[in-house]
Write a protein that holds these residues in place. Structure first.
Motif, PDB file in Angstrom:
ATOM      1  N   GLY A 202       0.799  -1.228   0.000  1.00 18.46           N
ATOM      2  CA  GLY A 202       0.000   0.000   0.000  1.00 18.46           C
ATOM      3  C   GLY A 202       0.828   1.274   0.000  1.00 18.46           C
ATOM      4  O   GLY A 202       2.054   1.241   0.186  1.00 18.46           O
ATOM      5  N   ASN A 203       0.139   2.394  -0.161  1.00 27.42           N
ATOM      6  CA  ASN A 203       0.813   3.693  -0.232  1.00 27.42           C
ATOM      7  C   ASN A 203       1.528   4.066   1.066  1.00 27.42           C
ATOM      8  O   ASN A 203       2.457   4.876   1.072  1.00 27.42           O
ATOM      9  CB  ASN A 203      -0.191   4.794  -0.595  1.00 27.42           C
ATOM     10  N   GLY A 204       1.103   3.498   2.187  1.00 28.08           N
ATOM     11  CA  GLY A 204       1.715   3.846   3.477  1.00 28.08           C
ATOM     12  C   GLY A 204       3.038   3.146   3.739  1.00 28.08           C
ATOM     13  O   GLY A 204       3.721   3.433   4.725  1.00 28.08           O
ATOM     14  N   VAL A 205       3.398   2.232   2.831  1.00 29.57           N
ATOM     15  CA  VAL A 205       4.641   1.454   3.007  1.00 29.57           C
ATOM     16  C   VAL A 205       5.817   2.234   2.433  1.00 29.57           C
ATOM     17  O   VAL A 205       5.667   3.017   1.493  1.00 29.57           O
ATOM     18  CB  VAL A 205       4.487   0.094   2.267  1.00 29.57           C
ATOM     19  N   VAL A 206       7.006   2.021   2.998  1.00 23.09           N
ATOM     20  CA  VAL A 206       8.234   2.543   2.372  1.00 23.09           C
ATOM     21  C   VAL A 206       9.013   1.342   1.828  1.00 23.09           C
ATOM     22  O   VAL A 206       9.186   0.345   2.529  1.00 23.09           O
ATOM     23  CB  VAL A 206       9.089   3.385   3.354  1.00 23.09           C
ATOM     24  N   LEU A 207       9.428   1.480   0.565  1.00 25.87           N
ATOM     25  CA  LEU A 207       9.946   0.319  -0.159  1.00 25.87           C
ATOM     26  C   LEU A 207      11.410   0.516  -0.546  1.00 25.87           C
ATOM     27  O   LEU A 207      11.745   1.514  -1.186  1.00 25.87           O
ATOM     28  CB  LEU A 207       9.090   0.132  -1.422  1.00 25.87           C
ATOM     29  N   ASP A 208      12.238  -0.446  -0.163  1.00 30.69           N
ATOM     30  CA  ASP A 208      13.637  -0.415  -0.599  1.00 30.69           C
ATOM     31  C   ASP A 208      13.769  -1.357  -1.795  1.00 30.69           C
ATOM     32  O   ASP A 208      13.649  -2.575  -1.635  1.00 30.69           O
ATOM     33  CB  ASP A 208      14.550  -0.869   0.547  1.00 30.69           C
ATOM     34  N   PRO A 209      14.012  -0.814  -2.995  1.00 30.73           N
ATOM     35  CA  PRO A 209      14.056  -1.670  -4.190  1.00 30.73           C
ATOM     36  C   PRO A 209      15.064  -2.794  -4.072  1.00 30.73           C
ATOM     37  O   PRO A 209      14.813  -3.910  -4.535  1.00 30.73           O
ATOM     38  CB  PRO A 209      14.435  -0.696  -5.309  1.00 30.73           C
ATOM     39  N   ILE A 210      16.217  -2.521  -3.420  1.00 31.46           N
ATOM     40  CA  ILE A 210      17.254  -3.563  -3.328  1.00 31.46           C
ATOM     41  C   ILE A 210      16.734  -4.732  -2.496  1.00 31.46           C
ATOM     42  O   ILE A 210      16.805  -5.894  -2.902  1.00 31.46           O
ATOM     43  CB  ILE A 210      18.550  -3.007  -2.697  1.00 31.46           C
ATOM     44  N   LEU A 211      16.195  -4.417  -1.325  1.00 29.83           N
ATOM     45  CA  LEU A 211      15.722  -5.489  -0.441  1.00 29.83           C
ATOM     46  C   LEU A 211      14.490  -6.166  -1.013  1.00 29.83           C
ATOM     47  O   LEU A 211      14.310  -7.373  -0.870  1.00 29.83           O
ATOM     48  CB  LEU A 211      15.461  -4.938   0.970  1.00 29.83           C
ATOM     49  N   PHE A 212      13.659  -5.373  -1.695  1.00 28.22           N
ATOM     50  CA  PHE A 212      12.478  -5.952  -2.336  1.00 28.22           C
ATOM     51  C   PHE A 212      12.904  -6.969  -3.403  1.00 28.22           C
ATOM     52  O   PHE A 212      12.378  -8.088  -3.469  1.00 28.22           O
ATOM     53  CB  PHE A 212      11.601  -4.859  -2.963  1.00 28.22           C
ATOM     54  N   ALA A 213      13.868  -6.573  -4.222  1.00 24.11           N
ATOM     55  CA  ALA A 213      14.314  -7.464  -5.307  1.00 24.11           C
ATOM     56  C   ALA A 213      14.923  -8.739  -4.735  1.00 24.11           C
ATOM     57  O   ALA A 213      14.660  -9.838  -5.226  1.00 24.11           O
ATOM     58  CB  ALA A 213      15.316  -6.735  -6.202  1.00 24.11           C
ATOM     59  N   GLU A 214      15.718  -8.584  -3.681  1.00 27.75           N
ATOM     60  CA  GLU A 214      16.323  -9.776  -3.043  1.00 27.75           C
ATOM     61  C   GLU A 214      15.239 -10.731  -2.564  1.00 27.75           C
ATOM     62  O   GLU A 214      15.296 -11.939  -2.791  1.00 27.75           O
ATOM     63  CB  GLU A 214      17.136  -9.355  -1.806  1.00 27.75           C
ATOM     64  N   GLU A 215      14.241 -10.140  -1.901  1.00 26.53           N
ATOM     65  CA  GLU A 215      13.168 -10.950  -1.324  1.00 26.53           C
ATOM     66  C   GLU A 215      12.341 -11.625  -2.425  1.00 26.53           C
ATOM     67  O   GLU A 215      12.070 -12.824  -2.368  1.00 26.53           O
ATOM     68  CB  GLU A 215      12.297 -10.016  -0.472  1.00 26.53           C
ATOM     69  N   ALA A 216      11.974 -10.839  -3.426  1.00 25.21           N
ATOM     70  CA  ALA A 216      11.115 -11.361  -4.491  1.00 25.21           C
ATOM     71  C   ALA A 216      11.854 -12.419  -5.320  1.00 25.21           C
ATOM     72  O   ALA A 216      11.284 -13.446  -5.683  1.00 25.21           O
ATOM     73  CB  ALA A 216      10.646 -10.219  -5.391  1.00 25.21           C
ATOM     74  N   ARG A 217      13.145 -12.180  -5.572  1.00 29.55           N
ATOM     75  CA  ARG A 217      13.913 -13.163  -6.351  1.00 29.55           C
ATOM     76  C   ARG A 217      14.066 -14.462  -5.581  1.00 29.55           C
ATOM     77  O   ARG A 217      13.940 -15.551  -6.150  1.00 29.55           O
ATOM     78  CB  ARG A 217      15.289 -12.596  -6.711  1.00 29.55           C
TER      79      ARG A 217
END
Ligand code: GDP
Ligand code: IMO
Ligand code: MG
Length: 431
Positions: free
Chosen positions: A70-85
């Motif tokens: 959601g919009n209230g979240v703050v997203l770190d692309p690096i950590l997101f990519a690690e997690e999603a991969r």
């Protein structure tokens, strides 16, 4: 029109939110995170495997559910990519089942440095943040200088450069060495490309449309109510609203669209990082809670401080979010205790009170009620009728003190170790 049910932590985080969201997911169509970021570490265990989620909602392992950041979240692309991969590699492809709000704010590499710099200059009064850049990213959001996911498609290079330069000026003022930024930045840009492969939405429209077409939504909180920016043990808190109200602003839903509010708590209490903790134990009992409960941070590995259940704090956080059903976690950790203490009141300068004070200073002393332990293994139980009497008494005592029913008791980390006490209080269709 359907309503959004909310599940949130009532203590200082790590109550077991991830496990219960996963357990409740079959009753919902959409699972949505509304605040926090990769400071969260939500653990799920099933079929002998263990997963730790940081930015991705805990509904990701169950069938064809849609998960929303959601919009209230703050997203770190690096950590997101690690997690999603990592999830993709283990056979859980998210691309069709995860959507991300365009209005979620991005954590920049320089936010991490600012987080570290701000902790460094604090001297003795450090918060003990997770170091993920959470505070500085929300600071930029409130200062109206943040970068959002939607900016990736709109003059992004210029916006990024401007933000970075502003951050570097700040870091220079802090005299904080910025080492390895170029490398981190390259990784971040690569991760932005990966992020672009996902579907971006206006999560407020997405969720409200879903509610209008009778799809059921569960909102997943991160952190805990005592870490709330307004109501937690300020300044030893995180930078978002972790209470139920945060769900309205963090997803774009109206207060009257909130349905059930599931408040989750451990049968004792833990805290990671600095800040007051009235029922903290510094003796071998605290050690025992820590070792039996494996109380080490799922993200940072830091040892969690442990203590007895605090009902003054719990009443306060139940009030703040209008909790309608309680969920009690990790009661199995108390299986071997001869006696168990529960804080019912505080004593402040000789006065007994149930009021949660403005500040939890050294003057705040817990007043305990001692209850009998059950002293048997509960981890294999499946029927609440088989609960030992002392555990039934413990549950009844907490329900009586708080005035809200406990709908689930969790007796182990696995998905299966979850016992419904009042099945009628669980979401419709729950097995
Ligand atoms: P969250 O951040 O609220 O999702 O909680 P965490 O995952 O950070 O911490 C909860 C920890 O307790 C995890 O290691 C879980 O696997 C574990 N856990 C969850 N429920 C239970 C339970 O009922 N009993 C025991 N012994 N462990 C549990
Ligand atoms: P989940 O979702 C426990 C704590 C940090 C620190 C304070 C501020 O797994 O329950 P931050 O990095 O947010 O600026 O740190 O908040 N903290 C948590 N403690 N569980 C969490 O998340 C936490 N997220 C932040 O330890 O004291
Ligand atoms: Mg956690």
């Amino acid at each position: 029109m359907e309503q959004v049910d909310v599940l949130l932590g009532l203590q200082w985080g790590d109550e077991g939110k991830g496990k219960i969201v996963d357990v409740l997911t079959p009753s919902y169509d959409i699972i949505a995170r509304f605040q926090g970021g990769p400071n969260a570490g939500h653990t799920l265990e099933f079929e002998g495997k263990k997963y730790i989620l940081r930015s991705i909602p805990s509904g990701i392992f169950q069938g064809d559910k849609v998960n929303v950041i959601g919009n209230g979240v703050v997203l770190d692309p690096i950590l997101f990519a690690e997690e999603a991969r990592a999830l993709s590699e283990s056979g859980h492809d998210l691309r069709k089942r995860l959507v991300i709000s365009r209005k979620a704010h991005l954590i920049l590499p320089t936010h991490r440095f600012i987080d570290a710099a701000q902790e460094a200059i604090k001297g003795g009064a450090k918060i003990g943040t997770t170091g993920k850049g959470i505070g500085p990213t929300y600071t930029d959001k409130i200062a109206r200088t943040g970068l959002r996911v939607g900016d990736i498609h709109s003059d992004f290079a210029r916006k990024y450069q401007e933000a970075k330069e502003r951050h570097l000026t700040l870091l220079e003022a802090y005299r904080y060495p910025v080492e390895g930024l170029a490398e981190l930045e390259a990784k971040w840009m690569e991760a932005i490309k990966y992020l672009e492969e996902f579907t971006f939405v206006d999560s407020e429209e997405y969720i409200n449309d879903a509610l209008r077409s009778s799809r059921r939504v569960l909102a997943e909180g991160a952190q805990g109510s005592l870490l709330d920016i307004d109501f937690g043990s300020y300044p030893f808190v995180t930078s978002s609203n972790t209470v139920c109200a945060g769900c309205c602003t963090g997803l774009g839903i109206a207060p009257r669209s909130i349905g059930q509010v599931y408040g989750i708590f451990k049968a004792y209490c833990t805290r990671v990082g600095a800040g007051p903790f009235p029922t903290e134990l510094f003796d071998e009992t605290g050690e025992k809670l820590c070792s039996l409960g494996h109380e080490f941070g799922s993200v940072t590995g830091r040892r969690r401080r442990c203590g007895w259940l605090d009902l003054v704090a719990l009443r306060y956080t139940v009030m703040l979010s209008g909790v309608t059903r309680l969920i009690m976690m990790k009661s199995d950790v108390l299986d071997t205790f001869e006696t168990i203490r529960v804080c019912t009141d505080y004593e402040i300068r000789g006065e007994k009170t149930r009021h949660f004070p403005y500040e939890l200073t050294e003057d705040v002393h817990p007043v305990y009620r001692e209850l009998k332990g059950w002293q048997c293994d509960t981890t294999k139980l499946t029927d609440p009728n088989d609960f030992p009497h002392a555990l039934k008494d413990y549950i009844a005592f907490v329900e009586g003190e708080i005035g809200v029913p406990i709908s689930i008791v969790s007796v182990g980390p696995d998905r299966e170790q979850t016992i419904a006490l009042h099945p009628e209080l669980l979401p419709e269709g729950h097995a």
